[in-house]
Design a protein around this motif. Structure first.
Motif, PDB file in Angstrom:
ATOM      1  N   ILE A  46       8.807 -70.472 -13.989  1.00  0.00           N
ATOM      2  CA  ILE A  46       8.144 -70.189 -15.253  1.00  0.00           C
ATOM      3  C   ILE A  46       8.373 -71.413 -16.128  1.00  0.00           C
ATOM      4  N   HIS A  73      -6.056 -72.234 -10.943  1.00  0.00           N
ATOM      5  CA  HIS A  73      -5.714 -71.401 -12.090  1.00  0.00           C
ATOM      6  C   HIS A  73      -6.201 -69.975 -11.862  1.00  0.00           C
ATOM      7  N   TRP A  78      -4.104 -62.220 -11.037  1.00  0.00           N
ATOM      8  CA  TRP A  78      -4.148 -63.136  -9.896  1.00  0.00           C
ATOM      9  C   TRP A  78      -5.506 -63.137  -9.199  1.00  0.00           C
ATOM     10  N   SER A 128      -2.193 -72.723 -20.383  1.00  0.00           N
ATOM     11  CA  SER A 128      -1.149 -71.803 -19.936  1.00  0.00           C
ATOM     12  C   SER A 128      -1.772 -70.772 -18.994  1.00  0.00           C
ATOM     13  N   ASN A 130      -1.439 -68.301 -15.135  1.00  0.00           N
ATOM     14  CA  ASN A 130      -0.977 -68.230 -13.754  1.00  0.00           C
ATOM     15  C   ASN A 130      -1.583 -69.358 -12.927  1.00  0.00           C
ATOM     16  N   LYS A 147       3.145 -69.261  -6.083  1.00  0.00           N
ATOM     17  CA  LYS A 147       2.712 -68.982  -7.443  1.00  0.00           C
ATOM     18  C   LYS A 147       3.690 -69.597  -8.445  1.00  0.00           C
ATOM     19  N   MET A 149       4.006 -70.031 -13.100  1.00  0.00           N
ATOM     20  CA  MET A 149       3.455 -69.645 -14.381  1.00  0.00           C
ATOM     21  C   MET A 149       3.762 -70.716 -15.427  1.00  0.00           C
ATOM     22  N   LEU A 388       6.677 -61.471 -19.110  1.00  0.00           N
ATOM     23  CA  LEU A 388       5.601 -62.399 -19.423  1.00  0.00           C
ATOM     24  C   LEU A 388       4.552 -61.675 -20.258  1.00  0.00           C
ATOM     25  N   TYR A 390       0.691 -61.919 -21.734  1.00  0.00           N
ATOM     26  CA  TYR A 390      -0.609 -62.573 -21.590  1.00  0.00           C
ATOM     27  C   TYR A 390      -1.548 -62.087 -22.699  1.00  0.00           C
ATOM     28  N   LEU A 401      -0.927 -67.336 -21.277  1.00  0.00           N
ATOM     29  CA  LEU A 401       0.438 -66.819 -21.194  1.00  0.00           C
ATOM     30  C   LEU A 401       1.150 -67.273 -22.469  1.00  0.00           C
TER      31      LEU A 401
END
Length: 414
Positions: A46, A73, A78, A128, A130, A147, A149, A388, A390, A401
């Protein structure tokens, strides 16, 4: 014929748009995949927007393979975002990883790859949200994907682990209360535009998502769910340390030198029906470490680690070794086999020198993982919880994020 081909392409395109992205497991010769931020090693990457990071891994072929990378992105769930690459990536990807070194004075020959962002080709990330980074070879065959973030700190997130109030699971579960301070930012229609994800011990696979705020004020969003935001508390992880391959270290009963060093861990038993015992751990993570070397990236060796569980055979379920050493994946490598002569589960696989957390879990035929079947679930367990936040404003094309918070349940409250 043309119409049929067009229909197939449309169907494939629809599947790719509406399906969630999943991480791809590496082949057996790719090991020790590690993210590092600007200050420390991160097993769940992160990152702050603009923060440099490094992805490292070893290829145990000894052939100095060429590997390439691409960055994509994704939205909160996801699924691919609507942004084109130039909107979230400054520079280019789909280029070769040029930084790598071969191992030195090790029994296991390997090449250590070091991808740093930003670099000459990839200048940095602009948004920002995922992301997924994918590594592939000369033949466009995907080696693995991971993955990560990227957060922009716009809101403040308070995280409070607590003992669940459900009397049926009060001794086995923990729940997480949240409070989001907007810091004066106007979040339009937060019931629809704000989404949160709660992660226990860096494991995205067990994360809780899509909770809506129960209470909203001018400056705060409050989440005080009980059952909806509860996790099985689990137990403290077991651990071992192999920083010195020539002598038995923490958690290792004895060693043996064959083609590689073999580390035989102390035999473990089920802890499900035993009293809870506090034991310091790093919540399933690992840290590469070796004594007597100048560069642990290329001089730390690989050992074959032997795991043993004294347990009656569990019919209808598989038993696996579980931890962040392989991103909490269930795969053939981690599957334990029951030895009827000795009455125990056994398995072994290669790990780079270091300090490792692990536990034993059961897996049903449908793939359902039960972390407490062997280790047990105890409300007192020290767990790490990350949250997190969003936000997709009205008319926006991607999920930002905007906040991150974390807390440990070491001093859990009732």
């Amino acid at each position: 014929m043309i119409k049929k081909a067009s229909l197939i392409l449309c169907l494939l395109f629809s599947v790719s748009i509406f399906s969630q992205a999943e991480e791809i497991l590496p082949p057996d010769f790719i090991k020790t995949i590690t993210f590092k931020g600007s200050t420390s090693q991160a097993q769940l990457p992160i990152l702050r927007l603009g923060e440099p990071f490094t992805l490292e891994f070893d290829a145990l072929t000894g052939n100095e393979e060429d590997f390439y990378y691409k960055i994509e992105h994704f939205d909160f769930d996801w699924k691919p975002s609507q942004l084109v690459k130039g909107e979230y990536l400054r520079g280019v990807d789909n280029v070769r990883i040029i930084n790598y070194l071969n191992s030195l004075n090790t029994y296991q020959i390997y090449s250590h790859y070091d991808l740093r962002i930003p670099n000459i080709q990839t200048k940095g990330l602009l948004k920002s949200g995922n992301y997924m980074i994918t590594i592939y070879d000369d033949y466009d065959e995907i080696m693995f994907s991971r993955k990560f973030m990227v957060v922009e700190d716009l809101v403040t997130v308070g995280v409070q682990p607590s003992r669940t109030r459900d009397f049926e699971t009060i001794n086995e579960k923990q729940t997480v209360y949240l409070k989001i301070n907007t810091n004066g930012i106007n979040l339009n229609n937060p019931l629809e535009t704000v989404k949160v994800k709660i992660i226990q011990n860096n494991n995205l696979k067990t994360a809780i998502s899509d909770l809506k705020p129960q209470y909203t004020t001018n400056s705060e969003l409050i989440y005080r769910y009980d059952e909806e935001a509860s996790f099985w508390a689990g137990n403290e992880y077991l651990n071992f340390e192999s920083k010195n391959v020539r002598v038995a270290n923490l958690g290792i009963q004895f060693i043996d030198l064959k083609e590689l060093y073999h580390s035989y861990l102390f035999k473990q038993i089920s802890r499900k029906n035993r009293p809870y015992t506090w034991n310091p751990d790093i919540n399933g993570n690992f840290l590469i470490n070796a004594v007597g070397v100048d560069n642990i990236d290329t001089q730390a060796d690989y050992t074959v680690v032997h795991f043993t569980l004294l347990e009656d055979e569990i019919i209808g379920k598989d038993v696996h070794v579980y931890g962040n050493f392989n991103n909490f994946e269930i795969e053939d490598m981690t599957r334990m086999f029951y030895n009827r002569e000795s009455g125990q589960y056994e398995c072994s696989f290669k790990l780079k020198q270091g300090f490792y957390n692990y536990k034993f879990v059961t897996v049903d035929l449908d793939g359902t993982i039960d972390e407490g079947a062997i280790s047990g679930n105890f409300w007192q367990t020290e767990n790490n919880y990350k949250t997190l936040v969003y936000y997709r404003d009205l008319g926006a094309r991607f999920d930002r994020l905007i906040g991150f918070g974390e807390a440990d349940s070491e001093r859990i409250t009732n």
